[in-house]
Enzyme design. Structure first.
Site, PDB file in Angstrom:
ATOM      1  N   HIS A 162      38.080  47.282  44.093  1.00 50.73           N
ATOM      2  CA  HIS A 162      39.516  47.448  43.287  1.00 50.73           C
ATOM      3  C   HIS A 162      40.550  46.718  43.915  1.00 50.73           C
ATOM      4  O   HIS A 162      41.633  46.957  44.032  1.00 50.73           O
ATOM      5  CB  HIS A 162      39.944  49.165  43.157  1.00 50.73           C
ATOM      6  CG  HIS A 162      38.696  49.953  42.822  1.00 50.73           C
ATOM      7  ND1 HIS A 162      38.828  50.266  41.526  1.00 50.73           N
ATOM      8  CD2 HIS A 162      37.889  50.647  43.458  1.00 50.73           C
ATOM      9  CE1 HIS A 162      37.567  51.042  41.247  1.00 50.73           C
ATOM     10  NE2 HIS A 162      37.181  51.126  42.655  1.00 50.73           N
ATOM     11  N   LYS A 289      56.110  24.271  49.112  1.00 52.89           N
ATOM     12  CA  LYS A 289      54.840  24.703  48.413  1.00 52.89           C
ATOM     13  C   LYS A 289      53.703  23.890  48.663  1.00 52.89           C
ATOM     14  O   LYS A 289      53.681  22.603  48.700  1.00 52.89           O
ATOM     15  CB  LYS A 289      55.124  24.606  46.650  1.00 52.89           C
ATOM     16  CG  LYS A 289      55.943  25.815  46.265  1.00 52.89           C
ATOM     17  CD  LYS A 289      55.463  27.402  46.561  1.00 52.89           C
ATOM     18  CE  LYS A 289      54.281  27.689  45.580  1.00 52.89           C
ATOM     19  NZ  LYS A 289      54.952  27.854  44.141  1.00 52.89           N
TER      20      LYS A 289
END
Ligand code: ARG
Length: 480
Positions: A162, A289
């Site tokens: 999960h 970035k």
């Protein structure tokens, strides 16, 4: 009409009447199917040899036709073949060019053959090579994964369910979880190859021929394992393309998971990977970035590939038996998917080889003591506590949010042993997970050995299937 035709092709190279249509632009498939020229010519050479064996062509005629076909192929490869879209498709272009070269002899090549069995043949010949190319690229990616798995076999990391931290595993174990699906993808492709490796040539339009042709001869020449059982089926079904597109779709889905994990691991939140140039580029706006574009695109490419599968199945649904022109739409999705998948495999292989794991960060994440909750419960089980009770005891302790250390645990429940501290170490936990296929260093070593064995078998299987490529090459080369 005759005048136009003659001015285009000359008397000996006139287009067959069936391509003379006001809708010729709409009907033309040449921009897509000219990719099949190699297979079309090789198939024609095999067909000519068969026509000679059964006495329909003389040896001299066969020699001239074969020479003409090879010259046509050479012109195509050299880029100076005069492709004409008004001739509809690759088959007619090659046939008309042969007739221009050889006059009426060229007009004999299509004896006892239709474009219906011709296109099915070209597709199967193409498919054998496409499958081989994809298998070779899968193998390269697997080797890159194996290298990284070997190098990080013992590096602990959290395993997830999960997407929540669950139990400790190792980086090697986790990477191998991506390796085995690729083995199955490869096996699926190999199975698809076997089903595609059947020659449809000799089915002609749908009902064979009144001439004494023998489909087994071109099948043997082209290295097919056999011939069709039913001439209508041979020219109708495209199941070989459909299953190939499924194989590619599932492969693309697997690659999308590899891509997704790299994206996650490269994020600042996980930070399991150091930024690597091979993963992508910067942002046009934000100077800080470093984006994992390659991994993102590996994830994204599954979209068009699955679309290609759906596109083909939709074309095939509800078609009656016998060739239908709808089938002309079958090639574009296949070519498109092959391009996407080969490009993805290639880029991902480079990216995987360039991954740099932040081992300290992985160890810290894997040392989260809550990942050892199951180990604690199993410690109690080994001391005779029923599993459900053990599970509940550990859950109650964790709910108190107290430190996970021996004294506190023993104070909470005396059934915890003196040696419980040993359980609370990630490396000890990994070492204890000795079950087959599990993450202990020993089990991972065995898994790696089995992975290498599997790659050996795969390599052999690919090289056997790749023999079909040389066979087609040899037919196209100038020979005796
Ligand atoms: N261009 C056609 C295709 O790709 C070739 C077969 C055409 N046959 C025919 N009878 N029109 O399917």
């Amino acid at each position: 009409m005759a005048a136009t035709v003659q001015s285009k092709g000359g008397p000996s190279g006139a287009p067959p009447s069936y391509v003379e249509s006001p809708a010729w632009r709409f009907l033309a498939s040449l921009p897509v199917d000219r990719k099949l020229a190699r297979y079309d010519v090789a198939g024609s050479i095999a067909h000519v040899q068969m026509l000679t064996s059964v006495g329909i062509l003389t040896i001299d005629e066969a020699g001239a036709l074969t020479k003409g076909l090879r010259a046509t192929h050479a012109a195509i490869v050299a880029g100076n073949f005069p492709w004409r879209e008004d001739l509809e498709d690759v088959h007619t272009n090659i046939e008309v060019s042969l007739t221009e070269r050889l006059g009426s002899l060229g007009a004999k090549v299509h004896t006892a053959r239709s474009r219906n069995d011709q296109i099915a043949l070209d597709e199967r010949l193409y498919l054998r090579e496409a499958i081989t190319a994809v298998r070779q690229e899968i193998l390269r990616l697997q080797l890159a994964l194996l290298d990284q798995a070997e190098a990080h076999a013992q590096v602990p990391m959290p395993g997830y369910t999960h997407l929540q931290r669950a139990q400790p595993v190792s980086v090697g174990h986790h990477l191998l979880a991506h390796f085995w699906p690729l083995i199955r993808d490869d096996q699926r492709l190999s199975d698809s190859f076997a089903r595609a490796n059947v020659s449809p040539l000799g089915a002609a339009a749908l009902a064979g021929s009144t001439l004494p042709i023998d489909p087994a001869i071109p099948a043997r020449i082209l290295g097919f394992a056999g011939t069709f059982e039913n001439s209508i089926d041979a020219v109708t079904d495209r199941d070989y393309f459909a299953e190939f597109l499924f194989d590619l779709s599932l492969l693309a889905v697997h690659l999308s998971s590899v891509g997704e994990e790299i994206v996650l691991w490269a994020s600042q939140e996980f930070a399991f990977l150091r930024p690597a140039a091979a993963l992508g580029s910067g942002s046009s706006l934000m100077p800080q970035k470093r984006n994992p574009d390659v991994a993102e695109l590996a994830r994204g490419k599954s979209g068009p590939v699955i679309g290609d599968l759906v596109s083909l199945l939709t074309t095939l649904k509800g078609l009656p038996e016998g060739y239908n022109r709808d089938l002309q739409e079958d090639k574009a999705p296949v070519f498109d998917a092959v391009d996407h998948v080969l490009a993805t495999l290639n880029a991902l292989t480079t990216a995987i080889s360039a991954l740099e794991f932040d081992e300290a960060r992985l160890l810290t994440a894997a040392s989260d003591p809550r990942l050892l909750a199951t180990d604690l419960a199993e410690h109690l089980v080994a001391r005779g506590v029923p599993f459900r009770e053990a599970h509940e005891t550990v859950a109650r302790y964790l709910a108190l949010d107290r430190p996970l250390e021996a004294n506190a645990l023993r104070g909470f429940d005396p059934r915890f042993g003196d040696d419980v501290q040993k359980v609370l170490d990630v490396r000890a936990s990994l070492a204890a997970r000795k079950t087959p296929g599990g993450p202990s260093p020993e089990a991972v070593r065995i898994q790696l050995a089995r992975a290498h064995d599997a790659v050996g078998l795969q390599r052999y299987s690919i090289s056997k299937q790749a023999e079909c490529i040389e066979l087609v090459d040899a037919l196209l080369k100038e020979g005796p």
